[in-house]
Design a protein around this motif. Sequence first.
Motif, mmCIF file in Angstrom:
data_model
loop_
_atom_site.group_PDB
_atom_site.id
_atom_site.type_symbol
_atom_site.label_atom_id
_atom_site.label_comp_id
_atom_site.label_asym_id
_atom_site.label_seq_id
_atom_site.Cartn_x
_atom_site.Cartn_y
_atom_site.Cartn_z
ATOM 1 N N ASP A 47 13.798 0.423 -12.575
ATOM 2 C CA ASP A 47 13.712 0.955 -11.373
ATOM 3 C C ASP A 47 14.358 2.399 -11.276
ATOM 4 O OD1 ASP A 47 14.216 1.406 -8.628
ATOM 5 O OD2 ASP A 47 14.082 -0.807 -8.285
ATOM 6 N N THR A 48 13.745 3.349 -10.629
ATOM 7 C CA THR A 48 14.241 4.608 -10.441
ATOM 8 C C THR A 48 14.232 4.969 -9.224
ATOM 9 O OG1 THR A 48 11.892 5.533 -10.368
ATOM 10 C CG2 THR A 48 13.224 5.544 -12.607
ATOM 11 N N HIS A 49 13.884 4.104 -8.200
ATOM 12 C CA HIS A 49 13.806 4.373 -6.800
ATOM 13 C C HIS A 49 15.368 3.828 -6.261
ATOM 14 C CE1 HIS A 49 9.627 5.379 -6.609
ATOM 15 N NE2 HIS A 49 9.533 4.238 -7.477
ATOM 16 N N PHE A 50 16.078 2.846 -6.777
ATOM 17 C CA PHE A 50 17.243 2.289 -6.225
ATOM 18 C C PHE A 50 18.327 3.317 -6.147
ATOM 19 C CE2 PHE A 50 21.450 0.366 -6.617
ATOM 20 C CZ PHE A 50 21.421 -0.436 -5.479
ATOM 21 N N ASP A 51 19.046 3.587 -5.062
ATOM 22 C CA ASP A 51 20.046 4.635 -4.954
ATOM 23 C C ASP A 51 21.347 3.973 -4.241
ATOM 24 O OD1 ASP A 51 21.946 6.713 -4.210
ATOM 25 O OD2 ASP A 51 20.329 7.935 -3.662
ATOM 26 N N GLY A 52 22.199 3.453 -4.693
ATOM 27 C CA GLY A 52 23.281 2.548 -3.858
ATOM 28 C C GLY A 52 24.097 3.499 -3.044
ATOM 29 N N ARG A 53 23.880 4.688 -3.025
ATOM 30 C CA ARG A 53 24.397 5.493 -1.655
ATOM 31 C C ARG A 53 23.781 5.196 -0.540
ATOM 32 N NH1 ARG A 53 23.922 11.109 -4.808
ATOM 33 N NH2 ARG A 53 21.961 10.114 -5.272
ATOM 34 N N ARG A 54 22.599 4.769 -0.436
ATOM 35 C CA ARG A 54 21.819 4.486 0.806
ATOM 36 C C ARG A 54 22.450 3.254 1.372
ATOM 37 N NH1 ARG A 54 15.448 4.330 -0.010
ATOM 38 N NH2 ARG A 54 15.632 4.709 2.194
ATOM 39 N N PHE A 55 23.418 2.518 0.686
ATOM 40 C CA PHE A 55 23.783 1.361 1.219
ATOM 41 C C PHE A 55 25.402 1.403 1.791
ATOM 42 C CE2 PHE A 55 20.423 0.313 -1.596
ATOM 43 C CZ PHE A 55 19.418 -0.127 -0.651
ATOM 44 N N GLY A 56 25.926 2.438 1.740
ATOM 45 C CA GLY A 56 27.249 2.933 2.043
ATOM 46 C C GLY A 56 28.283 1.739 1.324
ATOM 47 N N ALA A 57 29.126 1.118 2.323
ATOM 48 C CA ALA A 57 30.376 0.200 1.898
ATOM 49 C C ALA A 57 29.949 -1.213 1.697
ATOM 50 C CB ALA A 57 31.444 0.655 2.622
ATOM 51 N N LEU A 58 28.499 -1.391 1.956
ATOM 52 C CA LEU A 58 28.107 -2.938 1.866
ATOM 53 C C LEU A 58 28.677 -3.297 0.482
ATOM 54 C CD1 LEU A 58 24.535 -2.660 3.409
ATOM 55 C CD2 LEU A 58 26.936 -3.376 4.660
ATOM 56 N N ARG A 59 28.896 -4.712 0.664
ATOM 57 C CA ARG A 59 29.500 -5.589 -0.620
ATOM 58 C C ARG A 59 28.298 -6.074 -1.347
ATOM 59 N NH1 ARG A 59 31.995 -9.852 0.415
ATOM 60 N NH2 ARG A 59 31.079 -10.417 2.353
ATOM 61 N N PHE A 60 27.870 -5.702 -2.772
ATOM 62 C CA PHE A 60 27.208 -6.121 -3.481
ATOM 63 C C PHE A 60 27.113 -5.764 -4.713
ATOM 64 C CE2 PHE A 60 25.069 -2.416 -2.013
ATOM 65 C CZ PHE A 60 24.225 -1.793 -3.162
ATOM 66 N N ALA A 61 26.638 -6.635 -5.821
ATOM 67 C CA ALA A 61 26.565 -6.106 -7.322
ATOM 68 C C ALA A 61 25.027 -5.822 -7.525
ATOM 69 C CB ALA A 61 27.244 -6.978 -8.150
ATOM 70 N N VAL A 62 24.827 -5.008 -8.769
ATOM 71 C CA VAL A 62 23.598 -4.895 -9.203
ATOM 72 C C VAL A 62 23.439 -5.244 -10.670
ATOM 73 C CG1 VAL A 62 21.791 -2.920 -9.611
ATOM 74 C CG2 VAL A 62 22.963 -3.071 -7.393
ATOM 75 N N GLY B 84 0.795 -1.206 -0.076
ATOM 76 C CA GLY B 84 -0.053 0.031 -0.110
ATOM 77 C C GLY B 84 0.845 1.233 0.028
ATOM 78 N N ALA B 85 1.962 1.309 -0.688
ATOM 79 C CA ALA B 85 2.794 2.385 -0.580
ATOM 80 C C ALA B 85 3.336 2.889 -2.193
ATOM 81 C CB ALA B 85 4.051 2.234 0.149
ATOM 82 N N GLU B 86 3.375 4.033 -2.466
ATOM 83 C CA GLU B 86 3.770 4.264 -4.002
ATOM 84 C C GLU B 86 5.502 3.878 -4.132
ATOM 85 O OE1 GLU B 86 3.532 8.726 -4.367
ATOM 86 O OE2 GLU B 86 1.197 8.461 -4.105
ATOM 87 N N VAL B 87 6.018 3.844 -3.234
ATOM 88 C CA VAL B 87 7.587 3.521 -3.134
ATOM 89 C C VAL B 87 7.506 2.210 -2.991
ATOM 90 C CG1 VAL B 87 9.722 3.871 -2.370
ATOM 91 C CG2 VAL B 87 8.317 5.612 -2.561
ATOM 92 N N PRO B 88 8.109 1.121 -3.760
ATOM 93 C CA PRO B 88 8.337 -0.369 -3.745
ATOM 94 C C PRO B 88 8.851 -0.385 -2.305
ATOM 95 C CG PRO B 88 9.251 0.179 -5.838
ATOM 96 C CD PRO B 88 8.896 1.545 -5.031
ATOM 97 N N LYS B 89 8.341 -1.263 -1.660
ATOM 98 C CA LYS B 89 8.378 -1.724 0.007
ATOM 99 C C LYS B 89 10.108 -1.931 0.287
ATOM 100 C CE LYS B 89 7.080 -6.746 -0.196
ATOM 101 N NZ LYS B 89 6.144 -7.593 0.015
ATOM 102 N N GLN B 90 10.660 -2.476 -0.769
ATOM 103 C CA GLN B 90 12.078 -2.486 -0.232
ATOM 104 C C GLN B 90 12.978 -1.463 -0.058
ATOM 105 O OE1 GLN B 90 10.455 -3.675 -2.971
ATOM 106 N NE2 GLN B 90 11.659 -3.511 -4.931
ATOM 107 N N TYR B 91 12.543 -0.307 -0.353
ATOM 108 C CA TYR B 91 13.162 0.893 -0.339
ATOM 109 C C TYR B 91 12.383 1.934 0.833
ATOM 110 C CZ TYR B 91 14.621 -0.303 -5.010
ATOM 111 O OH TYR B 91 15.214 -1.176 -5.919
ATOM 112 N N ARG B 92 11.401 1.312 1.180
ATOM 113 C CA ARG B 92 10.842 2.096 2.375
ATOM 114 C C ARG B 92 11.674 1.853 3.634
ATOM 115 N NH1 ARG B 92 4.383 1.299 3.497
ATOM 116 N NH2 ARG B 92 5.208 2.357 5.344
ATOM 117 N N SER B 93 11.699 3.202 4.496
ATOM 118 C CA SER B 93 12.621 3.295 5.602
ATOM 119 C C SER B 93 11.930 2.489 6.892
ATOM 120 C CB SER B 93 12.744 4.541 5.990
ATOM 121 O OG SER B 93 13.753 4.997 6.935
#
Length: 238
Positions: A59-74, A19-28
């Motif tokens: 996807d226009t909501h993903f922002d890698g800067r929100r995840f700091g130095a965590l190790r992952f690829a996209v 029930g949100a405009e932003v995909p839930k995986q990006y909600r705070s």
Amino acid sequence: MADRLFAVIPCAGTGSRAGAEVPKQYRSIAGRAMLHYTLAAFDACSEFAQTLVVLAPDDTHFDGRRFGALRFAVKRCGGATRHASVLNGVRALAEYGAQDSDWVLVHDAARPGITATLIRTLVAALKGDAVGGLLALPVPDTLKRATPGDEPRVAATEPRDGLWQAQTPQMFRLGLLREALEQALANGQNVTDEASAIELMGHAPRLVQGNLRNFKVTYPEDFALAEAMLREPPKEPR
């Protein structure tokens, strides 16, 4: 070389039921994007060769800067269904050197309660298994089958003996999982988890005891529960 560990995080859903405009995986939640907690848990497991986040191409909501130095690829290779997104992600792991004999763990981004301890518990239980398996919990509640229609009534009470509720991660050999997902897709079977695809090939995945903390955030009211849970440190075994 020992068989390595890889992770795929399907993250291409819209989260419409939340029930949100932003995909839930990006909600705070508790001050961080929900996806952060999954990435942090896998980042804490240094034994993983790569964690791959599968995004929708638009996807226009993903922002890698929100995840700091965590190790992952996209990879922006998400499909119209979770089944398609996971398959595309598993295929893409070849770009990171993954072999068919390597293990891949698939985890829902909407399960922020996952911990490094749970991940390692699953890996330890399955590293010598011929098939693989998944985290799951025995069903404690009485189950009712409903009648169809807008005003459902109880059609039957189903026995819960031997029933488990599937969680993630689900862990299988890369080659076996890719083949299972491809076969299911070719047969018009859209599976909702990886174990289902493995089962369709005649295999019996192993069930490994999960944790209530690792629940899936699905409905609007789930966010408050996740908020309260994530503000408390997990009670890890000593």
